[in-house]
Design a protein around this motif. Structure first.
Motif, short mmCIF file in Angstrom:
data_model
loop_
_atom_site.label_atom_id
_atom_site.label_comp_id
_atom_site.label_asym_id
_atom_site.label_seq_id
_atom_site.Cartn_x
_atom_site.Cartn_y
_atom_site.Cartn_z
N TRP A 21 0.84 -1.21 0.00
CA TRP A 21 0.00 0.00 0.00
C TRP A 21 0.87 1.25 0.00
O TRP A 21 0.56 2.24 -0.67
CB TRP A 21 -0.93 0.02 1.22
CG TRP A 21 -1.93 -1.10 1.25
CD1 TRP A 21 -2.52 -1.68 0.16
CD2 TRP A 21 -2.44 -1.78 2.39
NE1 TRP A 21 -3.38 -2.68 0.56
CE2 TRP A 21 -3.36 -2.76 1.93
CE3 TRP A 21 -2.24 -1.66 3.77
CZ2 TRP A 21 -4.05 -3.61 2.79
CZ3 TRP A 21 -2.93 -2.49 4.63
CH2 TRP A 21 -3.82 -3.47 4.15
N GLN A 22 1.94 1.19 0.78
CA GLN A 22 2.81 2.36 0.88
C GLN A 22 3.52 2.62 -0.45
O GLN A 22 3.50 3.74 -0.96
CB GLN A 22 3.84 2.13 1.99
CG GLN A 22 4.81 3.28 2.14
CD GLN A 22 5.35 3.36 3.56
OE1 GLN A 22 4.72 2.94 4.52
NE2 GLN A 22 6.54 3.90 3.69
N GLU A 23 4.10 1.58 -1.03
CA GLU A 23 4.85 1.75 -2.28
C GLU A 23 3.94 2.21 -3.41
O GLU A 23 4.35 3.01 -4.25
CB GLU A 23 5.52 0.42 -2.67
CG GLU A 23 6.86 0.21 -1.99
CD GLU A 23 7.24 -1.26 -1.94
OE1 GLU A 23 6.85 -2.01 -2.87
OE2 GLU A 23 7.93 -1.66 -0.98
N ASN A 24 2.74 1.70 -3.43
CA ASN A 24 1.84 2.03 -4.54
C ASN A 24 0.94 3.24 -4.26
O ASN A 24 0.11 3.58 -5.09
CB ASN A 24 0.97 0.82 -4.88
CG ASN A 24 1.80 -0.31 -5.46
OD1 ASN A 24 2.16 -0.28 -6.63
ND2 ASN A 24 2.16 -1.27 -4.62
N LYS A 25 1.13 3.83 -3.07
CA LYS A 25 0.27 4.95 -2.67
C LYS A 25 -1.20 4.61 -2.97
O LYS A 25 -1.94 5.38 -3.57
CB LYS A 25 0.68 6.23 -3.39
CG LYS A 25 2.03 6.78 -2.95
CD LYS A 25 2.27 8.17 -3.55
CE LYS A 25 3.68 8.69 -3.27
NZ LYS A 25 3.93 8.97 -1.84
N THR A 26 -1.58 3.44 -2.52
CA THR A 26 -2.91 2.92 -2.80
C THR A 26 -4.02 3.86 -2.34
O THR A 26 -5.07 3.95 -2.97
CB THR A 26 -3.08 1.54 -2.12
OG1 THR A 26 -2.02 0.69 -2.57
CG2 THR A 26 -4.42 0.91 -2.44
N PHE A 27 -3.78 4.55 -1.24
CA PHE A 27 -4.86 5.33 -0.64
C PHE A 27 -4.71 6.83 -0.82
O PHE A 27 -5.25 7.62 -0.07
CB PHE A 27 -5.00 4.96 0.84
CG PHE A 27 -5.16 3.48 1.04
CD1 PHE A 27 -6.29 2.84 0.53
CD2 PHE A 27 -4.19 2.71 1.66
CE1 PHE A 27 -6.45 1.47 0.67
CE2 PHE A 27 -4.34 1.35 1.80
CZ PHE A 27 -5.47 0.71 1.31
N LYS A 28 -3.97 7.20 -1.85
CA LYS A 28 -3.81 8.62 -2.14
C LYS A 28 -5.15 9.19 -2.59
O LYS A 28 -5.82 8.65 -3.45
CB LYS A 28 -2.79 8.77 -3.28
CG LYS A 28 -2.34 10.18 -3.50
CD LYS A 28 -1.13 10.22 -4.42
CE LYS A 28 -0.75 11.65 -4.73
NZ LYS A 28 -0.59 12.48 -3.54
N ALA A 29 -5.55 10.28 -1.95
CA ALA A 29 -6.81 10.92 -2.32
C ALA A 29 -6.55 11.86 -3.49
O ALA A 29 -5.55 12.55 -3.53
CB ALA A 29 -7.37 11.70 -1.14
N ASN A 30 -7.48 11.84 -4.43
CA ASN A 30 -7.32 12.62 -5.64
C ASN A 30 -8.11 13.93 -5.54
O ASN A 30 -9.31 13.91 -5.32
CB ASN A 30 -7.83 11.78 -6.81
CG ASN A 30 -7.46 12.38 -8.13
OD1 ASN A 30 -7.01 13.53 -8.19
ND2 ASN A 30 -7.63 11.59 -9.18
#
Length: 850
Positions: A21-30
């Motif tokens: 999740w951290q590496e892929n910035k899975t939870f980045k809000a757009n």
RNA sequence: GCGAGCGUGGCGGAACUGGCAGACGCGCUAGAUUUAGGUUCUAGUACCCUUAGUGGUGUGGAGGUUCGACUCCUCUCGCUCGCACCA
């Protein structure tokens, strides 16, 4: 066990997915999305040296489940976290060890961040904020300057720039300056604070217990000191009205409502016998004016000196001295008997010309109303007690409705503060209380003796602390007493390095220990000193939810386009201990920013949920001294984050207080393990042979759809405990099956994911799915499968169950009735009697009355 | 003192809008697997009684409304949390 490759190794799985999740910035809000937005906010923590306790993850897990669920429901979710990092513990530690609070704070944050990450919350870590970061508190200071440079326009009921304040004509330059300062929303005032001589510092009210300091039990006295105040009282009415717009529990709304404490009544002027001055009082019971037999002023009332008779001077002086030394707590201690002393002066009751004595007593507060009251002992409990103690006259002017009370009040044995019929009140006799209030208010106004008035319990906010570890005020004091605010380009004003974090003995705050910082030479060569106080911890938390929206903006605290997209906060979860202060303060700041158009919504937090407290295994509040503190790190190490999250939610309703039980953690852990074994072959780690691409049977399909519906509904209603229970039932069903339909398992993994995201991701992958399930659509359910095909009909006779019969779900009422009446057991139980009445509740039961 | 909330098995708790009280989990009991413990699995588990039944009693207590009450009403007891002389 150790040689098997496929056991549920939660440590490994959780690490793997947290890294992913951290590496892929899975939870980045757009910030730029066509999806509907959903802003779910946690009350950010104070980074303490103790680290996380099990109470923190409760609210955080709940909000995380909602955040993950909403993503799957197609929302663009903002779910941020940060640090409320100014505060006393780091400063105390600095005093003891000399370690700079910034260093302590950084270490504590690093530790707590690690702990929080180990729970797998879906925060957008790119938006992490820290109130002690100069890039953050630059804007706290900036907002403070806005307050300083504003006044409140009563007519428009909103803040406006101080430059637009209309200054009365004919004032001197100094008079003008004073007038302006008196109208600023941030202002200086001499107010009584809790001063602890032993500690050499001022304490907040919460830090004073029974007149002693919380730390060390030293005596605390009241001492007037120059302090910064914020004029929150100007927003009383709007803060009250705004409560109607938000979706909070009634109890929290009521708490805020009562804290603001609006009361409507009248102000009445009493002439003073032998003086030109008048005593103005506030009363909610102007209808009892005829029963006013004496007056009481607060000891601090400015008229006391003037009107006290020579014979009483010494005694009055002594009383005032004693009162001034009492803390607020002493003064409000109800157990204490009322005290007071007559001033020797007399006032004139405006309704009947009676001369009545003027007393002073500390049961009258200088800070409320006008600091003076008319005393009506027959109809006010406090006045009644006081009059009885000092032998003052009691005149009844209201007749109670009940006969029993009537006699007791007439004899002066009972005080009656309710509504009734007016007596002994001249031409107003026989009026009811409400009507009397109206009539007397008009009469007072016509005769220029008073007017309708509104008072609030809410006081202006004491906004300065004599501490080091807080936001410095962006202000300078000139020799002549005038104040120069910093300009925006001079922000942030950072804290200086000091050698000593202790306050100077005189009460000068710790910042006085940094003379190079304090003393400033202005561009014109004149000298000035910086403000030595710092802001309270509440300051940074008043607006942090706005900074998450635009955390790195160097131009403005929050871009207004982004603000319009994200605000307001759809769901705010946190502890009930902030029900009044934090939530009131931030609503106040929000409304102020709203007045200037910096924010687009009148209220910041639409829906508010207070999680309950988690108690120790003994049912007591967790504390180090009781030794019942549960360490979340240990729980995660032993059972994994998914079990921890699940247990915190399974314990009971989110809002209730509930005790911790380690066996309960084992229970939910077993549930996860059982599910793992249903799907995964423990020997190989591959998908189990029993999971196959077959159609689900009818029973499984119905249970699956019912579970999907139940879990979705429960998440929407924050009923996480019952959602978990439904998922357990489904897994128990899967366990019993020889062949497990893969399609059902895929759907189930998705609904489990918000609760136990690590195991769900891992199984999702083993099921052959390539990427994270975080944005997979939440599975739908088919209403036709949610209904059972058959149900068990309970047949009662006179409310007692006599038989249970399995009936088709689509049976009509008539058919059900027939089936019930033809049951052998029912016929036997009726013993030949005819049914008088048959009540049929469709798909539930039949009740036969004989 | 005032205000709000809550009282359901041994424990945490479920029960839609008044319709089968005790879902789910813990704990406990018995059995299976195991060298043993643990794990896992199976069955049972509100209380009482008896010859185990088509029995009685049960949601803090006492009343009431109703065919039917954990749920609604009145009174009462207990606990928790706020506020605490705001005229």
């Amino acid at each position: 066990m150790c040689d098997k490759k496929g056991v549920y190794n939660f440590n490994e799985i959780e690490k793997k997915w947290q890294d992913f999740w951290q590496e892929n910035k899975t939870f980045k809000a757009n910030d730029d999305s066509d999806k509907p937005k959903y802003y779910v906010l946690d009350m950010f923590p104070y980074p303490s040296g103790q680290g996380l306790h099990v109470g923190h993850p409760e609210g955080y897990t709940a909000s995380d489940i909602v955040a993950r669920y909403k993503r799957m429901k197609g929302f663009n979710v903002l779910h941020p976290i940060g640090w409320d990092a100014f505060g006393l513990p780091a400063e105390q530690y600095a005093i003891q060890t000399g370690t700079h609070p910034a260093e302590t704070t950084k270490n504590n944050i690093d530790n707590m961040r690690k702990q929080i990450k180990s729970l797998g919350f879906s925060y957008d870590w790119d938006r992490e904020i820290n109130t002690t970061d100069p890039k953050y508190f630059k804007w706290t200071q900036w907002i403070f300057l806005k307050f300083f440079n504003s006044y409140f326009d009563e007519e428009q009921q909103k803040a406006r720039p101080i430059d637009e304040l209309v200054i009365p004509k004919g004032l001197s330059d100094q008079g003008k300056a004073e007038y302006i300062d008196d109208n600023r929303l941030a202002y200086e005032a001499e107010v009584a604070v809790n001063w602890c001589p032993e500690l050499g510092t001022v304490l907040a009210n919460e830090e004073v217990i029974n007149g002693l300091s919380e730390r060390g039990d030293h005596p605390v006295i009241r001492k007037p000191m120059r302090q910064w105040m914020l004029r929150i009282t100007k927003y009383s009415e709007r803060l009250l009205d705004g409560l109607d717009e938000v979706d909070w529990t009634d109890s929290i709304k009521k708490l805020q409502h009562d804290w603001i404490g609006k009361s409507t009544g009248a102000e009445v002027d009493f002439a003073l016998d032998g003086f030109d001055e008048k005593i103005r009082v506030f009363t909610t019971r102007a209808d009892t004016l005829f029963g006013a037999t004496y007056m009481v002023m607060a000891p601090e009332h400015p008229l006391v000196d003037k009107i006290t008779a020579d014979s009483q001077k010494q005694a009055v002086e002594e009383y005032r001295r004693t009162a001034s030394r009492k803390s607020d707590l002493d003064r409000t201690d109800l157990a204490k008997e009322k005290t007071g002393i007559a001033t020797g002066a007399y006032a004139v009751n405006p309704v009947n010309g009676q001369k009545i004595p003027v007393w002073i007593s500390d049961y009258v507060l200088i800070s409320y109303g006008t600091g003076a009251i008319m005393a009506v002992p027959a109809h006010d409990d406090r006045d009644f007690e006081f009059a009885n103690k000092f032998g003052l006259e009691i005149i009844q002017v209201v007749e109670p409705p009940s006969q029993q009370d009537k006699d007791a009040v007439a004899k002066g044995q009972l005080c009656f503060s309710g509504n009734g019929r007016a007596i002994n009140s001249g031409k107003f006799n026989d009026l009811g209380t409400a009507e009397f209030k109206e009539k007397i208010a008009s009469w007072l106004e016509e005769n220029d003796l008073g007017k309708k008035a509104v008072n609030y319990k809410l006081r202006d906010w004491l906004f300065s602390r004599q501490r080091y570890w807080g936001e410095p005020f962006p202000l300078m004091h000139q020799k002549n007493g005038s104040i120069i605010p910093l300009t925006e380009d001079q922000l942030p004003l950072a804290l200086p390095l000091v050698k000593d974090y202790k306050p100077a003995g005189s009460g000068e705050p710790p910042l006085s220990n940094a003379p190079d910082w304090v003393n400033v030479t202005l561009p014109d060569g004149s000298k000035a000193k910086r403000e030595l106080n710092t802001m309270p911890q509440w300051a940074g938390s008043c607006w942090y939810y706005l900074r998450y929206i635009d955390p790195n903006n160097a131009e403005i605290f929050c871009d207004s386009e982004k603000e319009k997209y994200w605000m307001n906060v759809d769901l705010y979860i946190g502890g009930a201990e902030h029900a009044v202060l934090h939530l009131l303060y931030s609503r106040f700041w929000h409304k102020f920013l709203y007045d200037y158009g910096y924010v687009s919504t009148p209220e910041p937090f639409q829906k508010l949920i207070n999680q309950g407290m988690i108690l120790g295994t003994d049912g007591q509040k967790m504390s180090k001294s009781r030794g019942n503190v549960v360490n979340p790190d240990k729980v995660i190490a032993d059972y994994g984050a998914d079990s921890m999250r699940l247990y915190e939610m399974f314990m009971g309703p989110l809002e209730a207080s509930k005790p911790w039980n380690m066996h309960g953690v084992e229970g939910v852990h077993r549930f996860l393990q059982r599910f793992w074994r249903v799907v995964i072959d423990e020997e190989t780690g591959a998908l189990s042979q029993s999971v196959q691409d077959v159609d689900a049977d009818d029973e499984t399909l119905r249970l699956l759809h019912k579970t999907i519906k139940k879990v979705g509904d429960d998440v929407e209603n924050f009923g996480f405990n019952t959602a978990i229970s439904a998922m357990m039932i489904f897994v128990n069903h899967l366990v019993k099956m020889q062949v497990k339909p893969k399609s059902a398992i895929e759907k189930f993994v998705l609904i489990l994911a918000p609760f136990a995201p690590h195991i769900a991701e891992d199984i999702w992958q083993k099921l052959g799915c390539q990427t994270t399930l975080a944005y997979e659509p939440w599975p739908g359910y088919d209403p036709q499968f949610v209904k059972e095909a058959q149900f068990e009909l309970a047949v009662q006779i006179k409310g007692k169950i006599k038989d249970k019969i399995v009936v088709d779900a689509d049976a009509t009422e008539e058919q059900i009735k027939e089936i019930a009446l033809s049951s052998e057991k029912v016929i036997a139980a009726m013993g030949g009697k005819e049914p008088k009445k048959v009540i049929v509740i469709k798909s539930r039961l039949v009740n036969i009355v004989v």
